[in-house]
Design a protein around this motif. Structure first.
Motif, PDB file in Angstrom:
ATOM      1  N   LEU A  19      34.778  41.085  35.515  1.00 26.89           N
ATOM      2  CA  LEU A  19      36.214  40.246  35.507  1.00 26.89           C
ATOM      3  C   LEU A  19      37.114  40.765  36.594  1.00 26.89           C
ATOM      4  O   LEU A  19      37.817  39.958  37.287  1.00 26.89           O
ATOM      5  CB  LEU A  19      36.676  40.458  34.004  1.00 26.89           C
TER       6      LEU A  19
ATOM      7  N   ILE B 154      40.336  28.452  37.980  1.00 33.21           N
ATOM      8  CA  ILE B 154      41.331  29.019  37.262  1.00 33.21           C
ATOM      9  C   ILE B 154      41.041  30.249  37.292  1.00 33.21           C
ATOM     10  O   ILE B 154      39.642  30.704  36.740  1.00 33.21           O
ATOM     11  CB  ILE B 154      41.711  28.366  35.903  1.00 33.21           C
ATOM     12  N   ARG B 155      41.845  31.379  37.100  1.00 29.72           N
ATOM     13  CA  ARG B 155      41.541  32.955  37.270  1.00 29.72           C
ATOM     14  C   ARG B 155      40.763  33.008  35.622  1.00 29.72           C
ATOM     15  O   ARG B 155      41.828  32.885  34.540  1.00 29.72           O
ATOM     16  CB  ARG B 155      42.653  33.638  37.310  1.00 29.72           C
ATOM     17  N   PRO B 156      39.862  33.661  35.542  1.00 32.34           N
ATOM     18  CA  PRO B 156      39.274  33.765  34.201  1.00 32.34           C
ATOM     19  C   PRO B 156      40.049  34.879  33.298  1.00 32.34           C
ATOM     20  O   PRO B 156      40.106  34.817  32.153  1.00 32.34           O
ATOM     21  CB  PRO B 156      37.965  34.504  34.434  1.00 32.34           C
ATOM     22  N   THR B 157      40.951  35.833  34.027  1.00 38.69           N
ATOM     23  CA  THR B 157      41.868  36.753  33.419  1.00 38.69           C
ATOM     24  C   THR B 157      42.757  36.017  32.466  1.00 38.69           C
ATOM     25  O   THR B 157      43.316  36.546  31.678  1.00 38.69           O
ATOM     26  CB  THR B 157      42.430  37.567  34.423  1.00 38.69           C
TER      27      THR B 157
ATOM     28  N   PHE C 295      39.926  36.054  43.585  1.00 45.21           N
ATOM     29  CA  PHE C 295      41.108  35.165  43.359  1.00 45.21           C
ATOM     30  C   PHE C 295      42.319  35.506  44.432  1.00 45.21           C
ATOM     31  O   PHE C 295      42.695  34.633  44.906  1.00 45.21           O
ATOM     32  CB  PHE C 295      41.528  35.038  41.952  1.00 45.21           C
TER      33      PHE C 295
ATOM     34  N   GLU D 249      38.695  38.571  39.528  1.00 45.80           N
ATOM     35  CA  GLU D 249      40.294  38.550  39.863  1.00 45.80           C
ATOM     36  C   GLU D 249      40.511  38.946  41.436  1.00 45.80           C
ATOM     37  O   GLU D 249      41.399  38.553  41.778  1.00 45.80           O
ATOM     38  CB  GLU D 249      41.104  39.509  38.796  1.00 45.80           C
TER      39      GLU D 249
END
Lengths: 80, 409
Positions: free
Chosen positions: A36, B127-130, A43, A40
């Motif tokens: 994850l 879209i950011r998974p976070t 992104f 991040e």
């Protein structure tokens, strides 16, 4: 800014990883980045450089050097 | 005999700052933390009355998990840690069997707004998974559990403006019923992102800025009131079973003796005095004390006309002729409305009131609304050495009401 410098700054400031751990040969796992966190980070890099890193490509990254190379490749494509 | 429940720690990170002692002092002095501030995006910039939390929580939170923390979780992490340290329970394993009861009405509002901005602004589905773990209302609960090693029941209550009062009440019941001996209870909210503020603005419930003194714009119980001010922050309490707390020599701030809750079953947004009165009445009934024993009520009173009048009507229905001598103040006049964290902050202030005998005022009163015929404690706060029981009210959109009754230790 070079891709490495940008990644280093992000890792230090946002992910709070110590600067002396950040070397090209360090694996993302060694740096404590789980899947994850890696997504991040990607992104953040996309936003910073205005590029897009496909999900498949992201899954193949093992070391920090791999990430720098992937970002450099996309930046060259974006420029060219 | 019932197991008794005491409050042994408080942590607040709220518009008045950090730490219950300075925060309670400021509120008792009648200081407002409300200000007219710039907000919104570049092209939609505007001035709004807000009660922002001045504490730089982002620098207080460290470690790899911080990238998964929306502001709402950071506020909770700092306030929760402070509460546990205030109770002297920050040693390893002290909370392994404890419960975690957290109120949060919205969740990670900033992460959700950022995801929507990306979707619409860039026309992308990337879209950011976070945004998933950051946006969920139970995120503050999850982070607190990991940070503090709390491994008993961990429950999030999303009950609009009653969220954290209900979290406090349900945590106290779990201890009283013997399911656990210790609990961290409270709430967190961080929804001052501009989309949320604009939606509340459209409801017509937010205060108009006072032209001379913006900080004095929220005027509960006043004939000239115009509404409330949105605030943000987190407040947590450590609750313990009384005998075990005494046995370890814990500092006892107050006892939580009663919890009343009720549902209006009437309207999504209109208050209902009858429903509110049932919750208020249930709290002293639960404690086995007469309503006449209560000397102070920290009112929900948000400074909307319908809300303030309904609450006074509910109070009069429960306290009868004695209502005229009851001290009833709205501290929202100073710290704004913290939505899901409001009940926990106001519970903390009520605990300090009953512990110290210092009753906080309703700030900014100029001419009391004749329909609010109770003693609303005009500025400044006062001292009542006889104060033994104090009540904190919370009423929610949706109609869910809660009242918490505290006793001097």
């Amino acid at each position: 800014m070079s891709s490495f410098d940008a990644i280093r700054d992000l890792l230090v400031e946002k992910f709070q990883i110590s600067a002396d751990e950040i070397r090209l040969e360090a694996t993302l796992e060694d740096l404590g980045l789980d899947s994850l966190s890696v997504v991040e980070l990607l992104f953040d890099l996309e936003d910073l450089f205005g590029i897009e890193l496909p999900q498949e490509e992201a899954q193949g990254l093992v070391t920090l050097g791999d990430a720098v190379e992937a970002v450099d490749r996309r930046r060259r494509q974006a420029d060219g | 005999m019932d197991r008794r429940v005491v409050v042994t720690g408080i942590g607040v990170v709220v518009p008045h700052g950090r730490g219950i002692d300075p925060v309670f002092d400021a509120v008792h002095r009648g200081c407002s933390a409300i200000d007219l501030v710039e907000t919104g995006s570049a092209e939609l910039a505007t001035l709004e009355l807000l009660a922002r939390c001045p504490v730089d929580v982002a620098t207080e939170v460290t470690g790899p998990r911080r990238i998964l923390m929306d502001r709402v979780s950071m506020l909770a992490a700092v306030a929760g840690r402070d509460a546990v340290s205030d109770a002297g329970l920050d040693g390893p394993g002290e909370l392994a069997d404890a419960g975690l009861f957290v109120g949060c009405a919205i969740g990670g509002a900033e992460a959700i707004q950022a995801a929507h901005e990306r979707y619409v602004g860039r026309r992308t589905r990337r879209i950011r998974p976070t945004s998933v773990p950051m946006g969920m209302p139970s995120a503050p609960t999850a982070h607190l559990g990991i940070d503090l090693g709390i491994r008993g029941p961990a429950v999030t209550f999303s009950v609009a403006c009653s969220s954290s009062s209900i979290a406090v009440g349900e945590g106290a019941l779990a201890i009283r019923h013997g399911r656990i001996d210790r609990a961290l209870v409270g709430g967190s909210e961080a929804m001052l992102n501009d989309v949320s503020v604009a939606a509340w603005q459209s409801m017509g419930v937010l205060a108009a800025s006072d032209p001379e003194e913006p900080a004095a714009s929220c005027r509960p119980f006043d004939a000239g009131r115009t509404g409330f001010v949105l605030g943000e922050g987190a407040a947590f309490l450590v609750l313990e079973e009384r005998e075990s707390a005494l046995a370890r020599g814990a500092p006892i701030r107050a006892e939580i003796v009663g919890y009343g809750t009720s549902n209006d079953a009437v309207s999504l947004t209109d208050p209902d005095a009858e429903g509110q009165a049932r919750a208020i009445r249930a709290a002293p009934h639960d404690a086995g004390v007469a309503p006449e024993s209560i000397g102070y009520v920290n009112a929900h009173a948000t400074a909307t006309e319908v809300g303030d009048v309904a609450e006074v009507e509910a109070i009069r229905a429960v306290f009868g002729i004695r209502a005229g001598r009851l001290a009833v103040s709205s501290t929202k006049s100073m710290h704004g409305h913290l939505i899901g964290a409001a009940g926990a902050l106001e519970a903390a202030l009520t605990i300090e009131a009953v512990r110290t005998g210092r009753i906080p005022p309703t700030a900014n009163l100029r001419a009391k609304d004749p329909a609010c015929d109770v003693d609303v404690v005009p500025d400044p706060g006062r001292t009542d050495a006889e104060l033994e029981f104090a009540l904190s009210n919370s009423f929610a959109f949706g109609g869910s009401n809660a009242a918490l009754l505290f006793r001097k230790p």
